[in-house]
Design a protein around this motif. Structure first.
Motif, mmCIF file in Angstrom:
data_model
loop_
_atom_site.group_PDB
_atom_site.id
_atom_site.type_symbol
_atom_site.label_atom_id
_atom_site.label_comp_id
_atom_site.label_asym_id
_atom_site.label_seq_id
_atom_site.Cartn_x
_atom_site.Cartn_y
_atom_site.Cartn_z
ATOM 1 N N LEU A 11 0.823 -1.206 0.000
ATOM 2 C CA LEU A 11 0.000 0.000 0.000
ATOM 3 C C LEU A 11 0.862 1.263 0.000
ATOM 4 N N GLU A 12 1.978 1.226 0.700
ATOM 5 C CA GLU A 12 2.885 2.375 0.708
ATOM 6 C C GLU A 12 3.481 2.603 -0.671
ATOM 7 N N LEU A 13 3.880 1.519 -1.354
ATOM 8 C CA LEU A 13 4.434 1.632 -2.701
ATOM 9 C C LEU A 13 3.367 2.117 -3.689
ATOM 10 N N LEU A 14 2.152 1.648 -3.476
ATOM 11 C CA LEU A 14 1.051 2.051 -4.344
ATOM 12 C C LEU A 14 0.775 3.548 -4.200
ATOM 13 N N GLU A 15 0.791 4.038 -2.967
ATOM 14 C CA GLU A 15 0.559 5.455 -2.727
ATOM 15 C C GLU A 15 1.686 6.301 -3.315
ATOM 16 N N LYS A 16 2.912 5.807 -3.222
ATOM 17 C CA LYS A 16 4.069 6.541 -3.710
ATOM 18 C C LYS A 16 4.153 6.567 -5.232
ATOM 19 N N ASN A 17 3.863 5.413 -5.868
ATOM 20 C CA ASN A 17 4.097 5.273 -7.310
ATOM 21 C C ASN A 17 2.843 5.376 -8.172
ATOM 22 N N GLY A 18 1.662 5.255 -7.553
ATOM 23 C CA GLY A 18 0.428 5.341 -8.324
ATOM 24 C C GLY A 18 -0.008 4.053 -8.973
ATOM 25 N N ALA A 19 0.875 3.044 -8.984
ATOM 26 C CA ALA A 19 0.572 1.720 -9.533
ATOM 27 C C ALA A 19 1.699 0.776 -9.125
ATOM 28 N N VAL A 20 1.386 -0.508 -9.053
ATOM 29 C CA VAL A 20 2.399 -1.520 -8.749
ATOM 30 C C VAL A 20 2.201 -2.710 -9.680
ATOM 31 N N THR A 21 3.290 -3.452 -9.925
ATOM 32 C CA THR A 21 3.209 -4.661 -10.735
ATOM 33 C C THR A 21 3.585 -5.861 -9.887
ATOM 34 N N VAL A 22 3.063 -6.998 -10.250
ATOM 35 C CA VAL A 22 3.342 -8.230 -9.505
ATOM 36 C C VAL A 22 4.817 -8.565 -9.562
ATOM 37 N N SER A 23 5.410 -8.451 -10.736
ATOM 38 C CA SER A 23 6.817 -8.819 -10.887
ATOM 39 C C SER A 23 7.723 -7.917 -10.065
ATOM 40 N N ASN A 24 7.425 -6.619 -10.058
ATOM 41 C CA ASN A 24 8.241 -5.686 -9.295
ATOM 42 C C ASN A 24 8.089 -5.920 -7.792
ATOM 43 N N LEU A 25 6.865 -6.146 -7.348
ATOM 44 C CA LEU A 25 6.629 -6.419 -5.931
ATOM 45 C C LEU A 25 7.312 -7.712 -5.493
ATOM 46 N N SER A 26 7.286 -8.699 -6.368
ATOM 47 C CA SER A 26 7.945 -9.972 -6.069
ATOM 48 C C SER A 26 9.426 -9.762 -5.798
ATOM 49 N N SER A 27 10.041 -8.897 -6.599
ATOM 50 C CA SER A 27 11.466 -8.607 -6.434
ATOM 51 C C SER A 27 11.736 -7.808 -5.165
ATOM 52 N N ILE A 28 10.937 -6.777 -4.932
ATOM 53 C CA ILE A 28 11.146 -5.908 -3.769
ATOM 54 C C ILE A 28 10.911 -6.658 -2.461
ATOM 55 N N LEU A 29 9.872 -7.489 -2.430
ATOM 56 C CA LEU A 29 9.481 -8.181 -1.196
ATOM 57 C C LEU A 29 10.171 -9.517 -1.004
ATOM 58 N N SER A 30 10.884 -9.962 -2.049
ATOM 59 C CA SER A 30 11.604 -11.252 -2.007
ATOM 60 C C SER A 30 10.671 -12.422 -1.734
ATOM 61 N N VAL A 31 9.549 -12.426 -2.453
ATOM 62 C CA VAL A 31 8.583 -13.526 -2.369
ATOM 63 C C VAL A 31 8.168 -13.899 -3.788
ATOM 64 N N THR A 32 7.468 -15.016 -3.915
ATOM 65 C CA THR A 32 7.036 -15.459 -5.238
ATOM 66 C C THR A 32 5.910 -14.569 -5.761
ATOM 67 N N LEU A 43 -6.051 -7.588 -0.319
ATOM 68 C CA LEU A 43 -6.193 -6.136 -0.210
ATOM 69 C C LEU A 43 -7.366 -5.628 -1.029
ATOM 70 N N GLU A 44 -7.634 -6.267 -2.153
ATOM 71 C CA GLU A 44 -8.786 -5.875 -2.955
ATOM 72 C C GLU A 44 -10.082 -6.196 -2.224
ATOM 73 N N LYS A 45 -10.132 -7.328 -1.539
ATOM 74 C CA LYS A 45 -11.322 -7.683 -0.772
ATOM 75 C C LYS A 45 -11.553 -6.698 0.367
ATOM 76 N N GLN A 46 -10.464 -6.110 0.862
ATOM 77 C CA GLN A 46 -10.572 -5.098 1.923
ATOM 78 C C GLN A 46 -10.874 -3.718 1.344
ATOM 79 N N GLU A 47 -10.997 -3.656 0.013
ATOM 80 C CA GLU A 47 -11.277 -2.406 -0.706
ATOM 81 C C GLU A 47 -10.169 -1.374 -0.502
ATOM 82 N N ALA A 48 -8.919 -1.877 -0.465
ATOM 83 C CA ALA A 48 -7.758 -1.009 -0.303
ATOM 84 C C ALA A 48 -7.096 -0.676 -1.637
ATOM 85 N N LEU A 49 -7.413 -1.457 -2.683
ATOM 86 C CA LEU A 49 -6.860 -1.234 -4.009
ATOM 87 C C LEU A 49 -7.722 -1.952 -5.034
#
Length: 253
Positions: A11-32, A43-49
């Protein structure tokens, strides 16, 4: 990193950049990427994005109608204060319109201690709250049941227009801006409120601080169409002047 920490960072990255990608988040967060997709789904179910193909974007609040569950748990303390002020303007013998906003639900809760009040509403939650209280006459406008737990549509609008008049109306909306006036993002709810406004005497607009400056794509009414502006916010000077020019009385809680 725990799931909640990941989702907070997303959510912080989304607020900062205006959009996020799965591949980029995977790299930043070190997860699949699959883990990222699960986080985005939650997060979508929580109506956060809002998820998109390959990523996510922020929710456009001018067009997105948040669920009733989310809205009724937002700014609860402020809405209770607004309802308390609204209740001080309701007297025995009054006939009032209540729209299907979460703020008017708190008014309904307070009305259970009153006598000789007639409530006309499209809110199923208000109807349920007041049922079993014979001192409060509750009239449902009928119509199609919406996901907002309210009656909407042409039948409901015609019923209000042709059959009901109230000496007071209490309502809220998506937002309010200096240039556009009072705005909605739900066309069906907007139609109901406009019919209520036309058939009511004194109009009270209930505005918690989150609504000031918030955009909606449907114009509900102009400042000239209301009599009281009740808010928990420090009203910006430009808005204050506009309201004053329209002879609207401002009440801060």
């Amino acid at each position: 990193m725990f799931a909640l920490e990941r989702q907070k960072m997303i959510l912080e990255l989304l607020e900062k950049n205006g959009a996020v990608t799965v591949s980029n988040l995977s790299s930043i967060l070190s997860v699949t990427e699959e883990t990222v997709r699960r986080d985005l789904e939650k997060l979508e179910k929580q109506e956060a994005l809002r998820r998109t193909h390959g990523g996510a974007v922020p929710i456009d609040e001018s067009t997105y109608e948040f669920s009733l569950e989310k809205r009724k748990s937002t700014n609860v303390e402020a809405k209770e204060k607004l309802a308390e002020i609204a209740l001080s303007h309701i007297a025995s013998g009054d006939t009032i319109f209540l729209d299907a906003s979460t703020t008017t639900f708190f008014i309904a809760k307070g009305l259970k201690k009153r006598n000789n009040i007639t409530v006309i509403t499209n809110s199923i939650r208000v109807i349920a709250e007041l049922s079993g209280y014979p001192e409060i006459k509750t009239i449902a406008v009928g119509g199609i049941v919406s996901e907002n737990q309210s009656f909407v549509g042409s039948l409901a609008e015609a019923n209000i227009r042709e059959n009901y008049v109230a000496n007071k109306m209490f309502f809220s909306s998506k937002g309010i801006t200096v240039d556009a006036g009072i705005l909605e993002s739900n066309e069906k709810e907007c139609g109901i409120k406009q019919k209520m406004l036309k058939n009511s005497g004194t109009k009270f607009y209930l505005c918690d601080s989150s609504k000031i400056g918030r955009i909606g794509f449907v114009k509900l009414c102009a400042f000239d169409d209301i009599d009281y502006f009740i808010s928990d916010a420090e009203v910006p000077d430009k808005l204050k002047y506009k309201l004053s020019d329209s002879d609207v009385k401002i009440i801060n809680v």
